[in-house]
Design an enzyme around this catalytic site. Structure first.
Site, PDB file in Angstrom:
ATOM      1  N   HIS A 200       4.394  -2.975 -10.828  1.00 14.78           N
ATOM      2  CA  HIS A 200       4.533  -3.097  -9.378  1.00 14.78           C
ATOM      3  C   HIS A 200       5.796  -2.446  -8.836  1.00 14.78           C
ATOM      4  O   HIS A 200       5.966  -2.318  -7.632  1.00 14.78           O
ATOM      5  CB  HIS A 200       4.559  -4.577  -8.977  1.00 14.78           C
ATOM      6  CG  HIS A 200       5.844  -5.253  -9.342  1.00 14.78           C
ATOM      7  ND1 HIS A 200       6.094  -5.725 -10.591  1.00 14.78           N
ATOM      8  CD2 HIS A 200       6.963  -5.493  -8.614  1.00 14.78           C
ATOM      9  CE1 HIS A 200       7.309  -6.245 -10.614  1.00 14.78           C
ATOM     10  NE2 HIS A 200       7.861  -6.118  -9.440  1.00 14.78           N
TER      11      HIS A 200
HETATM   12  C1  UD1 Z   1       9.740  -7.913  -4.769  1.00 15.46           C
HETATM   13  C2  UD1 Z   1      11.110  -7.796  -5.416  1.00 15.46           C
HETATM   14  C3  UD1 Z   1      10.955  -7.448  -6.904  1.00 15.46           C
HETATM   15  C4  UD1 Z   1      10.042  -8.435  -7.594  1.00 15.46           C
HETATM   16  C5  UD1 Z   1       8.715  -8.461  -6.844  1.00 15.46           C
HETATM   17  C6  UD1 Z   1       7.732  -9.434  -7.477  1.00 15.46           C
HETATM   18  C7  UD1 Z   1      12.866  -6.939  -3.963  1.00 15.46           C
HETATM   19  C8  UD1 Z   1      13.778  -5.804  -3.712  1.00 15.46           C
HETATM   20  N1  UD1 Z   1      11.896  -6.727  -4.823  1.00 15.46           N
HETATM   21  O1  UD1 Z   1       9.161  -6.630  -4.811  1.00 15.46           O
HETATM   22  O2  UD1 Z   1      12.229  -7.505  -7.520  1.00 15.46           O
HETATM   23  O3  UD1 Z   1       9.847  -8.043  -8.923  1.00 15.46           O
HETATM   24  O4  UD1 Z   1       8.979  -8.860  -5.486  1.00 15.46           O
HETATM   25  O5  UD1 Z   1       6.472  -9.361  -6.910  1.00 15.46           O
HETATM   26  O6  UD1 Z   1      13.071  -7.995  -3.382  1.00 15.46           O
HETATM   27  N2  UD1 Z   1       2.917  -7.331   0.120  1.00 15.46           N
HETATM   28  C9  UD1 Z   1       1.739  -7.963   0.443  1.00 15.46           C
HETATM   29  N3  UD1 Z   1       1.727  -9.321   0.485  1.00 15.46           N
HETATM   30  C10 UD1 Z   1       2.829 -10.058   0.226  1.00 15.46           C
HETATM   31  C11 UD1 Z   1       4.037  -9.396  -0.096  1.00 15.46           C
HETATM   32  C12 UD1 Z   1       4.067  -8.045  -0.163  1.00 15.46           C
HETATM   33  O7  UD1 Z   1       0.724  -7.317   0.677  1.00 15.46           O
HETATM   34  O8  UD1 Z   1       2.767 -11.286   0.273  1.00 15.46           O
HETATM   35  C13 UD1 Z   1       2.954  -5.852   0.038  1.00 15.46           C
HETATM   36  C14 UD1 Z   1       3.462  -5.185   1.267  1.00 15.46           C
HETATM   37  O9  UD1 Z   1       2.721  -4.031   1.458  1.00 15.46           O
HETATM   38  C15 UD1 Z   1       4.894  -4.831   0.927  1.00 15.46           C
HETATM   39  C16 UD1 Z   1       4.817  -4.606  -0.561  1.00 15.46           C
HETATM   40  O10 UD1 Z   1       3.811  -5.499  -1.035  1.00 15.46           O
HETATM   41  O11 UD1 Z   1       5.364  -3.720   1.602  1.00 15.46           O
HETATM   42  C17 UD1 Z   1       6.103  -4.894  -1.274  1.00 15.46           C
HETATM   43  O12 UD1 Z   1       6.617  -6.216  -0.998  1.00 15.46           O
HETATM   44  P1  UD1 Z   1       8.214  -6.476  -1.023  1.00 15.46           P
HETATM   45  O13 UD1 Z   1       8.482  -7.891  -0.796  1.00 15.46           O
HETATM   46  O14 UD1 Z   1       8.903  -5.481  -0.162  1.00 15.46           O
HETATM   47  O15 UD1 Z   1       8.663  -6.118  -2.485  1.00 15.46           O
HETATM   48  P2  UD1 Z   1       7.923  -6.240  -3.898  1.00 15.46           P
HETATM   49  O16 UD1 Z   1       7.516  -4.862  -4.297  1.00 15.46           O
HETATM   50  O17 UD1 Z   1       6.886  -7.303  -3.903  1.00 15.46           O
END
Ligand code: UD1
Length: 354
Positions: A200
């Site tokens: 991821h």
């Molecule tokens: C975050 C953490 C990472 C951790 C990961 C676990 C940071 C910098 N990164 O990354 O260290 O390993 O969580 O999962 O904090 N999205 C959804 N639904 C959700 C949440 C996210 O669809 O509930 C999608 C969105 O398109 C979003 C993308 O996932 O833009 C990334 O989510 P984000 O919280 O920015 O970071 P992660 O990649 O999940």
């Protein structure tokens, strides 16, 4: 004491659960703030249920956004909550954006800050989590570390010894407690023998060459072993954009992100795990399941020196070589690191009283 916990993203929840329980047993009055960084039910609510975490008292509902936007939104929405609730101490967990954002607000308001899982370093500042770890540790008042390497890192960075508490791994507390229940939650209709895959990290899945190569390499191996792949929302988006899912044969099992217990069951019974997660490197080490990490470095070196983890980087030949070794019975089994014993959170609770 009045203790406020901030959590926001999936890997925070299994770390906070045992600490909230241990502090609750000692009569501390606790408030839980969810930043809303992860908002989808299968990335958040389901973890609260399975880990038996009390419902958050406050949800800041920040959602997704650029790093600056997400961090800033958490800061501006958390500040009034802290001013109103006036906690004696705030607990933050791990290395996600919610961790850093909360820490900065506490530092500015002069509220004592405790960081759980302090001191881990990948020494790779291109990783957003490394920045979150470095800065959070600099402004923390109590730093709870999972392993000796973390203490060394903190001392080298000038953190004073009295602030550092080597307590062990709180995520393993949760695993230790819930492992006996896990197999009852194993997802149905999957083969007995499989490789479990999770990817991821933006640096991996946003790199179209890399993710294409991984899927092609796994495609070759899928003739020998089933591939079970719970897919993070970001990764699913990339698969769709690149049309990668269409090329996957019937031996690929793409799943939605899984709740804690089914995922733990899958880790426990996997022939091997391929990942770029931080926590999965530790969980596989505890379970003695060979883990191949698709990163150039790790902030959790104990999983390599003591545990069952091997760093693969981005080299597909290396990946195939290590898969071959594992499937021929020569996978790394490793051992369980010291203080990964299910009692780290109790040690945290005890250190607050001294
Ligand atoms: C975050 C953490 C990472 C951790 C990961 C676990 C940071 C910098 N990164 O990354 O260290 O390993 O969580 O999962 O904090 N999205 C959804 N639904 C959700 C949440 C996210 O669809 O509930 C999608 C969105 O398109 C979003 C993308 O996932 O833009 C990334 O989510 P984000 O919280 O920015 O970071 P992660 O990649 O999940």
């Amino acid at each position: 004491m009045r203790i406020l916990h901030t959590v926001g993203a999936r890997p925070n929840f299994m770390k906070a659960a045992p600490v909230i329980e241990a502090l609750g047993m000692r009569g501390h009055v606790q408030t839980i703030v969810h930043t809303g960084q992860h908002y989808a039910s299968n990335m958040s609510d389901v973890f609260f249920q399975q880990l038996n975490i009390p419902q958050p008292d406050v949800n800041l509902a920040v959602g997704s956004g650029s790093h600056a936007r997400q961090t800033a939104d958490i800061m501006t929405r958390l500040e009034p909550v802290l001013l109103e609730r006036k906690p004696d101490m705030v607990f933050v967990y791990g290395d996600v954006n919610s961790t850093l954002a909360s820490s900065l607000v506490c530092a500015k308001l002069r509220i004592p800050l405790a960081h759980v899982e302090a001191g881990l370093r990948s020494f790779d500042r291109s990783m957003p989590e490394e920045i979150n770890r470095l800065l959070t540790d600099q402004v923390s008042d109590m730093l709870f570390t999972p392993s000796g390497d973390a203490n060394e890192n903190l001392l080298r960075e000038g953190v004073s010894q009295e602030k550092i508490f080597l307590v062990g791994n709180v995520m393993i507390d949760t695993l230790w407690k819930l492992l006996p229940q896990a197999q009852a939650h194993r997802p149905p209709d999957l083969p007995d023998r499989y490789a479990l895959v999770t990817l991821h990290r933006p640096a991996n899945v946003d790199d179209t060459d890399f993710i294409g190569n991984v899927v092609r390499t796994l495609g070759l191996w899928s003739k020998e072993i089933a591939i079970v792949f719970p897919v993070h929302p970001r990764t699913r988006q990339r698969f769709q954009e690149m049309g990668l899912a269409e090329g996957m044969n019937g031996n690929f099992h793409l799943l939605e992100p899984l709740p804690y217990l089914p995922f733990l069951a899958l880790q426990q019974s996997a022939a091997l795990v391929i990942t770029d997660s931080g926590g999965v490197q530790e969980e596989t080490t505890y379970l003695g399941v060979p883990c191949l990490t698709m990163r150039e470095n790790t902030e959790r070196p104990t999983t390599i020196t003591v545990g069952s983890n091997t760093l693969i980087g981005r080299d597909m030949e290396r990946l195939s070589e290590e898969i071959r070794k594992i499937l021929s019975g020569q996978g790394k089994k490793g051992a369980i690191p010291p203080l990964w014993d299910g009692h780290a959170a109790e040690r945290i609770a005890k250190s607050l009283c001294t």
